[in-house]
Design a protein around this motif. Structure first.
Motif, short mmCIF file in Angstrom:
data_model
loop_
_atom_site.label_atom_id
_atom_site.label_comp_id
_atom_site.label_asym_id
_atom_site.label_seq_id
_atom_site.Cartn_x
_atom_site.Cartn_y
_atom_site.Cartn_z
N TYR A 93 6.26 -7.59 10.54
CA TYR A 93 6.12 -8.53 9.43
C TYR A 93 4.65 -8.78 9.12
CZ TYR A 93 6.77 -12.81 6.70
OH TYR A 93 6.74 -13.77 5.71
N LEU A 94 3.83 -8.90 10.14
CA LEU A 94 2.42 -9.21 9.94
C LEU A 94 1.65 -8.06 9.28
CD1 LEU A 94 1.55 -10.95 13.34
CD2 LEU A 94 1.85 -12.06 11.12
N VAL A 95 1.91 -6.83 9.70
CA VAL A 95 1.07 -5.71 9.26
C VAL A 95 1.62 -4.94 8.07
CG1 VAL A 95 0.14 -5.42 11.59
CG2 VAL A 95 2.12 -4.05 10.87
N HIS A 96 2.91 -5.12 7.76
CA HIS A 96 3.54 -4.17 6.84
C HIS A 96 2.98 -4.23 5.43
CE1 HIS A 96 5.88 -7.63 5.28
NE2 HIS A 96 6.00 -6.88 4.21
N GLU A 97 2.56 -5.41 4.97
CA GLU A 97 2.19 -5.52 3.56
C GLU A 97 0.90 -4.77 3.24
OE1 GLU A 97 1.66 -8.87 0.03
OE2 GLU A 97 1.57 -9.51 2.12
N HIS A 98 -0.21 -5.28 3.70
CA HIS A 98 -1.50 -4.70 3.31
C HIS A 98 -1.73 -3.32 3.90
CE1 HIS A 98 -2.32 -8.23 1.18
NE2 HIS A 98 -2.84 -8.97 2.16
N LEU A 99 -1.42 -3.14 5.17
CA LEU A 99 -1.59 -1.81 5.75
C LEU A 99 -0.57 -0.84 5.18
CD1 LEU A 99 -2.43 -2.58 9.49
CD2 LEU A 99 -3.97 -2.11 7.58
N GLY A 100 0.59 -1.34 4.81
CA GLY A 100 1.58 -0.49 4.14
C GLY A 100 1.06 0.04 2.82
N TRP A 101 0.34 -0.80 2.08
CA TRP A 101 -0.22 -0.34 0.82
C TRP A 101 -1.25 0.78 1.05
CZ3 TRP A 101 -1.45 -5.89 -1.39
CH2 TRP A 101 -0.24 -6.51 -1.72
N VAL A 102 -2.01 0.66 2.13
CA VAL A 102 -2.97 1.72 2.45
C VAL A 102 -2.25 3.03 2.73
CG1 VAL A 102 -4.74 2.46 4.09
CG2 VAL A 102 -4.68 0.08 3.32
N VAL A 103 -1.15 2.96 3.48
CA VAL A 103 -0.38 4.16 3.80
C VAL A 103 0.27 4.73 2.55
CG1 VAL A 103 1.60 5.04 5.11
CG2 VAL A 103 0.02 3.42 6.17
#
Length: 383
Positions: A323-333
């Motif tokens: 939940y913590l990492v998925h948003e912003h780091l997901g956009w990078v991926v």
């Protein structure tokens, strides 16, 4: 959102001697897997995946930069359904009410505080550092917050201080922290009992309604009228878990659902518009809120005890760091896969989810499992 689904044996406290109704024996179903409600772990991951679907394909804004165009173009049909994923937050709050009441019952204040801090902080600190470092890389198209703001983010108090957020989802943690504080002050500190928990639920719902009518910012900040029904509903469902025939508990759940669906519709519905990203119908919003309450109720009643797979425990452990990492780091991926490597929309979506789950596993394995027991021990030590 952040607690493991373990059902401790309730105990009367010295501060609140309890009669039979205060401490009914927890049904044997709660001990079917060593006291763990594994279905609740699975539901938490479902809620987290709902939120991820919303952030990747159910909204506009910064994710458009990652895809190179609006998610409406990437998912012409599914984006309408992904837009409902934001309601995973409300489901999280119901689960949190259930689990915090369960874990706080019979626990002294020091232990409750140590449990909350040690559970929240390690993965959160790691996520803040990871996102800050990633956004500082020249190849990343998003801007990092200032070093000063990033340091303030480590306190979890960036919201009330008006500081730029490193993690977009951290606003929900600020909501959770205020719930923990209210529960600790009015239930844990004096000693949990059935009567005290019922009074807490009733007074919070009433006070939240008064705050809404008063339109006073300070009351809104403390009492959170738009989120209180979901936490209170979860607390009521824990009382149902203890005694399924408790009419007061069912009354708390019913009132919470009625008020909660109102706030969800009020906050998330909008009239159909060609300019809007999507249209969430009031029926769809009410349906998802109802299903969230119903799922936790089914777990409380033992109807999902058959879902007793060990993998659900792993799912519960991954939920918070995911939940913590998925948003912003997901956009990078997403940007790297879709625009850098030319992977299709569906493949990028699936691979990004998988990458964030892998990162969550690494955070759980090497950060949480290392730091959580050390922080808990340090904060629990009596001097």
């Amino acid at each position: 959102m952040t607690e493991t689904a373990v059902s401790p044996a309730p105990q009367p406290t010295a501060a609140a001697p309890a009669g039979p109704r205060d401490t009914p024996a927890v049904p044997s179903r709660s001990r079917a897997s060593g006291g763990r409600l594994r279905a609740l772990d699975g539901l938490r991951l479902v809620a987290a995946l709902m939120v991820a679907a919303y952030h990747y394909g159910g909204r506009g804004g910064d994710v458009t930069t990652a895809w190179g165009s609006s998610p409406k173009d990437q998912f012409p049909t599914l984006h309408e359904y992904f837009a409902y994923g934001c309601l995973g937050v409300q489901i999280f709050f119901v689960i949190s009410g259930f689990v915090i009441c369960m874990s706080g019952w019979g626990r002294p204040l020091r232990s409750f505080f140590a449990s909350r801090a040690s559970r929240l902080l390690p993965a959160y600190w790691a996520a803040v550092l990871l996102v800050t470092a990633a956004f500082a890389l020249p190849v990343v198209v998003y801007d990092a917050v200032s070093p000063s703001d990033a340091l303030v983010n480590l306190t979890m108090l960036q919201q009330p201080l008006g500081v730029d957020r490193v993690l977009g989802v951290c606003w929900t943690l600020w909501v959770e922290i205020r719930f923990y504080a209210l529960f600790a002050l009015f239930v844990v500190m004096p000693g949990a009992s059935r009567q005290r928990v019922i009074l807490f639920c009733a007074l919070w719902i009433l006070a939240a309604a008064i705050a809404e009518g008063a339109n006073e910012p300070l009351l809104d900040l403390v009492l959170m009228p738009e989120y209180a029904p979901f936490f209170v509903g979860g607390v009521g469902l824990y009382l149902v878990h203890r005694d399924r025939k408790d009419a007061y508990a069912w009354g708390i759940v019913g009132v919470s659902w009625l008020i909660g669906q109102h706030y969800a519709v009020q906050d998330l519905w909008h009239a159909p518009s060609a300019d809007a990203f999507s249209h969430r119908t009031s029926f769809g919003i009410i349906l998802i809120v109802t299903l969230g309450f119903a799922a936790v109720a089914a777990i409380a009643l033992g109807l999902l005890d058959w879902a007793n797979w060990r993998r659900l425990t792993v799912a519960g452990a991954l939920t918070y760091p995911f939940y913590l990492v998925h948003e912003h780091l997901g956009w990078v991926v997403i940007h790297a896969l879709h625009r850098g490597l030319g992977v299709g929309s569906a493949g990028t979506f699936a691979l990004t989810i998988a990458a964030m789950l892998l990162l969550a596993w690494l955070l759980n394995r090497y950060v949480e499992e290392t730091l959580t027991p050390k922080i808990r021990a340090a904060l629990s030590r009596v001097r």
